[in-house]
Design an enzyme around this catalytic site. Structure first.
Site, PDB file in Angstrom:
ATOM      1  N   LEU A  11      -5.354   5.260  -2.454  1.00 37.29           N
ATOM      2  CA  LEU A  11      -6.050   4.445  -1.460  1.00 37.29           C
ATOM      3  C   LEU A  11      -6.441   3.098  -2.066  1.00 37.29           C
ATOM      4  O   LEU A  11      -7.198   3.040  -3.039  1.00 37.29           O
ATOM      5  CB  LEU A  11      -7.319   5.152  -0.972  1.00 37.29           C
ATOM      6  CG  LEU A  11      -7.154   6.388  -0.090  1.00 37.29           C
ATOM      7  CD1 LEU A  11      -8.525   6.927   0.301  1.00 37.29           C
ATOM      8  CD2 LEU A  11      -6.340   6.072   1.165  1.00 37.29           C
ATOM      9  N   GLY A  13      -7.678   0.667   0.013  1.00 35.00           N
ATOM     10  CA  GLY A  13      -8.634   0.069   0.939  1.00 35.00           C
ATOM     11  C   GLY A  13      -7.952  -0.697   2.057  1.00 35.00           C
ATOM     12  O   GLY A  13      -8.607  -1.244   2.938  1.00 35.00           O
ATOM     13  N   GLY A  14      -6.608  -0.723   2.034  1.00 39.15           N
ATOM     14  CA  GLY A  14      -5.848  -1.437   3.054  1.00 39.15           C
ATOM     15  C   GLY A  14      -5.304  -0.528   4.139  1.00 39.15           C
ATOM     16  O   GLY A  14      -5.470   0.695   4.091  1.00 39.15           O
ATOM     17  N   SER A  17      -2.165   2.197   3.017  1.00 35.68           N
ATOM     18  CA  SER A  17      -2.552   3.419   2.309  1.00 35.68           C
ATOM     19  C   SER A  17      -3.468   4.283   3.171  1.00 35.68           C
ATOM     20  O   SER A  17      -3.382   5.515   3.151  1.00 35.68           O
ATOM     21  CB  SER A  17      -3.222   3.090   0.975  1.00 35.68           C
ATOM     22  OG  SER A  17      -4.417   2.364   1.154  1.00 35.68           O
ATOM     23  N   MET A  36      -7.588   3.371  -8.095  1.00 36.68           N
ATOM     24  CA  MET A  36      -7.666   2.868  -9.468  1.00 36.68           C
ATOM     25  C   MET A  36      -8.609   1.667  -9.538  1.00 36.68           C
ATOM     26  O   MET A  36      -8.508   0.746  -8.726  1.00 36.68           O
ATOM     27  CB  MET A  36      -6.285   2.419  -9.953  1.00 36.68           C
ATOM     28  CG  MET A  36      -5.249   3.491 -10.033  1.00 36.68           C
ATOM     29  SD  MET A  36      -3.690   2.885 -10.777  1.00 36.68           S
ATOM     30  CE  MET A  36      -3.058   1.801  -9.478  1.00 36.68           C
ATOM     31  N   CYS A  93       2.747  -2.594 -13.510  1.00 42.28           N
ATOM     32  CA  CYS A  93       1.659  -1.747 -13.009  1.00 42.28           C
ATOM     33  C   CYS A  93       2.196  -0.473 -12.362  1.00 42.28           C
ATOM     34  O   CYS A  93       1.656   0.614 -12.573  1.00 42.28           O
ATOM     35  CB  CYS A  93       0.817  -2.530 -12.012  1.00 42.28           C
ATOM     36  SG  CYS A  93      -0.602  -1.601 -11.395  1.00 42.28           S
ATOM     37  N   CYS A 192      -3.246  -9.686  -8.043  1.00 48.32           N
ATOM     38  CA  CYS A 192      -4.492  -8.980  -7.729  1.00 48.32           C
ATOM     39  C   CYS A 192      -5.595  -9.189  -8.760  1.00 48.32           C
ATOM     40  O   CYS A 192      -6.770  -9.278  -8.415  1.00 48.32           O
ATOM     41  CB  CYS A 192      -4.223  -7.488  -7.536  1.00 48.32           C
ATOM     42  SG  CYS A 192      -3.637  -6.633  -9.029  1.00 48.32           S
TER      43      CYS A 192
END
Length: 346
Positions: A11, A13-14, A17, A36, A93, A192
């Site tokens: 997740l 927060g968008g 997801s 994360m 990442c 990010c």
């Protein structure tokens, strides 16, 4: 699939997801949210992820990888610019964190599957007993390029519900049924971990030599002007080279040892061959050489070429000239909708 299986959803927060978690919950999975923490300025995203989890009534874990992220991704990002190359931190990442350390954490809490909001698909081929990674249905949103480093073992464990949607608008519409809180959130843009989104400013803040001034030179070494720092330029760039240089010249090479940007003409950018490093083949049954569609960056046009092994290296020989592939980016191979694999451009 066994409807009582447990799936961990990454997740962010968008909307992508969050909708992933909602879909899997509707399918009868026991859903757990995992987020994360990779850098300090993530409080809003983590709070949004927690709100999604609370709305769906699911467990939520926040896993702190800040120290490791600094050592792996941020260090690579800075050093790649200092070498005169173009980094892709998302690829780093994905390999080491999202589909690495985070996936390991999900297994440690007893999850049978791990799901993300990436726009991609996977299928199982019974004939060959292998998993295949495919492009998303939505070509506009497809993110399969970013997943070329996945393995068969990874794919066995992964679920990509969003890859089946025709558009982002369709995903937002689906989210409206339960997750109005995130359905209108805009897509995140930029790098990010750079809070202010200004690359040059960030590299100055971390004392990178890639923002040190140097010379623009031609192929013969004649000085043409002054550049602002290696990080401000990429192979193929015509704009923002300075007065009398922009559009009259194009960046053809970056020499980190001399801190020089070599300028030339369009013909200097054309290549028909690339050598790769750190190549990964998702499809274990592929036999070299093979013909493939090839992308040399996330949003590049598609080129046709042959992938082969030569002197211990994986090499691409293109059937038509390719303009300005950037060292540090990845070249990814496709046959139809299937991602065969890829590697980083030397």
């Amino acid at each position: 699939m066994n409807k009582k299986k447990k799936v961990a959803v990454g997740l962010s927060g968008g909307v992508d997801s969050g909708t992933t978690a909602m879909i899997l919950q509707e399918k009868g999975f026991t859903v757990v949210g995992v987020t994360m923490r990779l850098f300090d300025h993530q409080d809003k995203e983590i709070e949004s992820a927690r709100l999604v989890a609370d709305t769906l009534g699911i467990e939520h874990h926040v896993v702190d990888f800040r120290d490791e992220f600094e050592d792996v991704v941020i260090k690579y990002f800075k050093e790649t610019y200092e070498k005169g190359k173009t980094p892709n931190p998302c690829l780093k990442c994905n390999k080491f964190f999202k589909y690495g350390k985070l996936m390991d954490f999900c297994k440690s809490i007893g999850s049978d599957f791990f799901a993300t909001g990436h726009y991609a698909r996977k299928i199982y081929d019974e004939k060959t007993d292998t998993y295949k990674l495919l492009k998303a249905i939505s070509s506009r949103k497809d993110q399969s390029y970013n997943l070329f480093q996945l393995s068969q073992e990874d794919l066995k464990y992964l679920i990509f519900p969003i890859g089946e949607f025709n558009s982002k608008e369709e995903v937002r519409k689906k989210a409206l049924t339960k997750l109005n809180i995130v359905s209108k959130k805009s897509d995140s843009t930029g790098i990010c971990f750079i809070e202010h989104k200004k690359l040059g400013r960030y590299l100055k803040e971390v004392n990178s030599s890639s923002v040190k001034e140097g010379n623009f030179v031609d192929k013969e070494g004649n000085i043409l002007g002054t550049h602002k720092g290696l990080a401000y330029y990429t192979i193929g760039q015509k704009r923002k080279l300075g007065e009398n240089l922009s559009f009259n010249y194009v960046v053809t090479k970056i020499d980190s040892e001399k801190n020089e940007i070599i300028l030339g003409s369009e013909k200097d950018l054309i290549t028909t061959k690339l050598v790769l490093k750190d190549t990964n083949f998702i499809n274990p049954n592929i036999v070299l050489p093979f013909d493939s569609d090839i992308k040399v960056s996330q949003w590049s046009e598609v080129y046709r070429g042959k992938v082969l092994e030569k002197d211990g290296d994986i090499v691409i020989e293109f059937y038509d000239p390719v303009r300005a592939p950037a060292p540090g980016q990845a070249a990814v191979f496709y046959i139809g909708d299937e991602v065969i694999g890829g590697g980083f451009i030397k």
